[in-house]
Design a protein around this motif. Structure first.
Motif, PDB file in Angstrom:
ATOM      1  N   LEU A 170       0.827  -1.204   0.000  1.00  0.00           N
ATOM      2  CA  LEU A 170       0.000   0.000   0.000  1.00  0.00           C
ATOM      3  C   LEU A 170       0.860   1.252   0.000  1.00  0.00           C
ATOM      4  O   LEU A 170       0.547   2.232  -0.660  1.00  0.00           O
ATOM      5  CB  LEU A 170      -0.952  -0.018   1.202  1.00  0.00           C
ATOM      6  N   GLY A 171       1.954   1.215   0.736  1.00  0.00           N
ATOM      7  CA  GLY A 171       2.865   2.358   0.742  1.00  0.00           C
ATOM      8  C   GLY A 171       3.448   2.604  -0.634  1.00  0.00           C
ATOM      9  O   GLY A 171       3.626   3.738  -1.052  1.00  0.00           O
ATOM     10  N   GLY A 172       3.714   1.516  -1.363  1.00  0.00           N
ATOM     11  CA  GLY A 172       4.235   1.652  -2.721  1.00  0.00           C
ATOM     12  C   GLY A 172       3.225   2.294  -3.654  1.00  0.00           C
ATOM     13  O   GLY A 172       3.573   3.111  -4.503  1.00  0.00           O
ATOM     14  N   ARG A 173       1.969   1.935  -3.496  1.00  0.00           N
ATOM     15  CA  ARG A 173       0.916   2.524  -4.324  1.00  0.00           C
ATOM     16  C   ARG A 173       0.780   4.017  -4.045  1.00  0.00           C
ATOM     17  O   ARG A 173       0.665   4.823  -4.964  1.00  0.00           O
ATOM     18  CB  ARG A 173      -0.420   1.821  -4.078  1.00  0.00           C
ATOM     19  N   VAL A 174       0.800   4.379  -2.764  1.00  0.00           N
ATOM     20  CA  VAL A 174       0.690   5.795  -2.401  1.00  0.00           C
ATOM     21  C   VAL A 174       1.922   6.550  -2.877  1.00  0.00           C
ATOM     22  O   VAL A 174       1.816   7.620  -3.477  1.00  0.00           O
ATOM     23  CB  VAL A 174       0.494   5.962  -0.873  1.00  0.00           C
ATOM     24  N   GLY A 175       3.095   5.984  -2.652  1.00  0.00           N
ATOM     25  CA  GLY A 175       4.331   6.636  -3.075  1.00  0.00           C
ATOM     26  C   GLY A 175       4.393   6.822  -4.586  1.00  0.00           C
ATOM     27  O   GLY A 175       4.848   7.851  -5.079  1.00  0.00           O
ATOM     28  N   GLY A 176       3.912   5.827  -5.318  1.00  0.00           N
ATOM     29  CA  GLY A 176       3.886   5.929  -6.779  1.00  0.00           C
ATOM     30  C   GLY A 176       2.977   7.051  -7.251  1.00  0.00           C
ATOM     31  O   GLY A 176       3.336   7.828  -8.142  1.00  0.00           O
ATOM     32  N   GLN A 177       1.806   7.155  -6.633  1.00  0.00           N
ATOM     33  CA  GLN A 177       0.882   8.228  -6.995  1.00  0.00           C
ATOM     34  C   GLN A 177       1.455   9.595  -6.619  1.00  0.00           C
ATOM     35  O   GLN A 177       1.300  10.568  -7.355  1.00  0.00           O
ATOM     36  CB  GLN A 177      -0.478   8.035  -6.304  1.00  0.00           C
ATOM     37  N   MET A 178       2.130   9.660  -5.467  1.00  0.00           N
ATOM     38  CA  MET A 178       2.753  10.928  -5.059  1.00  0.00           C
ATOM     39  C   MET A 178       3.805  11.341  -6.084  1.00  0.00           C
ATOM     40  O   MET A 178       3.856  12.503  -6.487  1.00  0.00           O
ATOM     41  CB  MET A 178       3.387  10.799  -3.673  1.00  0.00           C
ATOM     42  N   SER A 179       4.632  10.386  -6.500  1.00  0.00           N
ATOM     43  CA  SER A 179       5.673  10.690  -7.485  1.00  0.00           C
ATOM     44  C   SER A 179       5.072  11.183  -8.788  1.00  0.00           C
ATOM     45  O   SER A 179       5.530  12.187  -9.352  1.00  0.00           O
ATOM     46  CB  SER A 179       6.524   9.451  -7.759  1.00  0.00           C
ATOM     47  N   ARG A 180       4.032  10.516  -9.266  1.00  0.00           N
ATOM     48  CA  ARG A 180       3.382  10.941 -10.509  1.00  0.00           C
ATOM     49  C   ARG A 180       2.857  12.369 -10.396  1.00  0.00           C
ATOM     50  O   ARG A 180       3.028  13.178 -11.299  1.00  0.00           O
ATOM     51  CB  ARG A 180       2.235  10.000 -10.856  1.00  0.00           C
ATOM     52  N   ARG A 181       2.199  12.649  -9.272  1.00  0.00           N
ATOM     53  CA  ARG A 181       1.625  13.998  -9.094  1.00  0.00           C
ATOM     54  C   ARG A 181       2.706  15.062  -8.974  1.00  0.00           C
ATOM     55  O   ARG A 181       2.568  16.152  -9.515  1.00  0.00           O
ATOM     56  CB  ARG A 181       0.713  14.026  -7.878  1.00  0.00           C
ATOM     57  N   LEU A 182       3.772  14.747  -8.255  1.00  0.00           N
ATOM     58  CA  LEU A 182       4.855  15.724  -8.107  1.00  0.00           C
ATOM     59  C   LEU A 182       5.541  15.997  -9.444  1.00  0.00           C
ATOM     60  O   LEU A 182       5.874  17.147  -9.753  1.00  0.00           O
ATOM     61  CB  LEU A 182       5.864  15.244  -7.062  1.00  0.00           C
ATOM     62  N   VAL A 183       5.723  14.961 -10.251  1.00  0.00           N
ATOM     63  CA  VAL A 183       6.322  15.156 -11.576  1.00  0.00           C
ATOM     64  C   VAL A 183       5.401  16.018 -12.434  1.00  0.00           C
ATOM     65  O   VAL A 183       5.845  16.947 -13.111  1.00  0.00           O
ATOM     66  CB  VAL A 183       6.620  13.799 -12.261  1.00  0.00           C
ATOM     67  N   GLU A 184       4.110  15.739 -12.390  1.00  0.00           N
ATOM     68  CA  GLU A 184       3.147  16.524 -13.164  1.00  0.00           C
ATOM     69  C   GLU A 184       3.136  17.985 -12.706  1.00  0.00           C
ATOM     70  O   GLU A 184       3.099  18.902 -13.528  1.00  0.00           O
ATOM     71  CB  GLU A 184       1.743  15.919 -13.043  1.00  0.00           C
ATOM     72  N   MET A 185       3.195  18.203 -11.393  1.00  0.00           N
ATOM     73  CA  MET A 185       3.227  19.572 -10.867  1.00  0.00           C
ATOM     74  C   MET A 185       4.489  20.296 -11.334  1.00  0.00           C
ATOM     75  O   MET A 185       4.438  21.468 -11.713  1.00  0.00           O
ATOM     76  CB  MET A 185       3.161  19.548  -9.335  1.00  0.00           C
ATOM     77  N   GLY A 186       5.617  19.602 -11.309  1.00  0.00           N
ATOM     78  CA  GLY A 186       6.865  20.203 -11.771  1.00  0.00           C
ATOM     79  C   GLY A 186       6.823  20.524 -13.246  1.00  0.00           C
ATOM     80  O   GLY A 186       7.279  21.587 -13.676  1.00  0.00           O
TER      81      GLY A 186
END
Length: 72
Positions: free
Chosen positions: A44-60
């Motif tokens: 579950l932590g991997g799923r959340v971390g993956g989504q966080m990474s995607r969103r942060l890349v998109e924001m950048g």
């Protein structure tokens, strides 16, 4: 290189993002995860971390595009 955030509010903002994504994925937001198995925490932590990474890349990416477009 240091792991210290540039902005002191960054840690709080990332924690808030983590909670929001956990809610969206229907994951229990227990603060310590003590009752979860190591597999649950990892998966579950991997799923959340993956989504966080995607969103942060998109924001950048969006920030860079705004900066680039404002220079035209």
């Amino acid at each position: 290189m240091s792991n210290k955030p540039v902005d002191p509010n960054a840690k709080e903002a990332l924690n808030q993002m983590k909670l929001e994504i956990s809610n969206e994925l229907g994951i229990n937001n227990s603060t310590n995860g003590a009752n979860d198995t190591s597999f649950q925490n990892g998966e579950l932590g991997g799923r959340v971390g993956g989504q966080m990474s995607r969103r942060l890349v998109e924001m950048g990416k969006e920030a860079l595009l705004r900066q680039y477009n404002s220079r035209k």
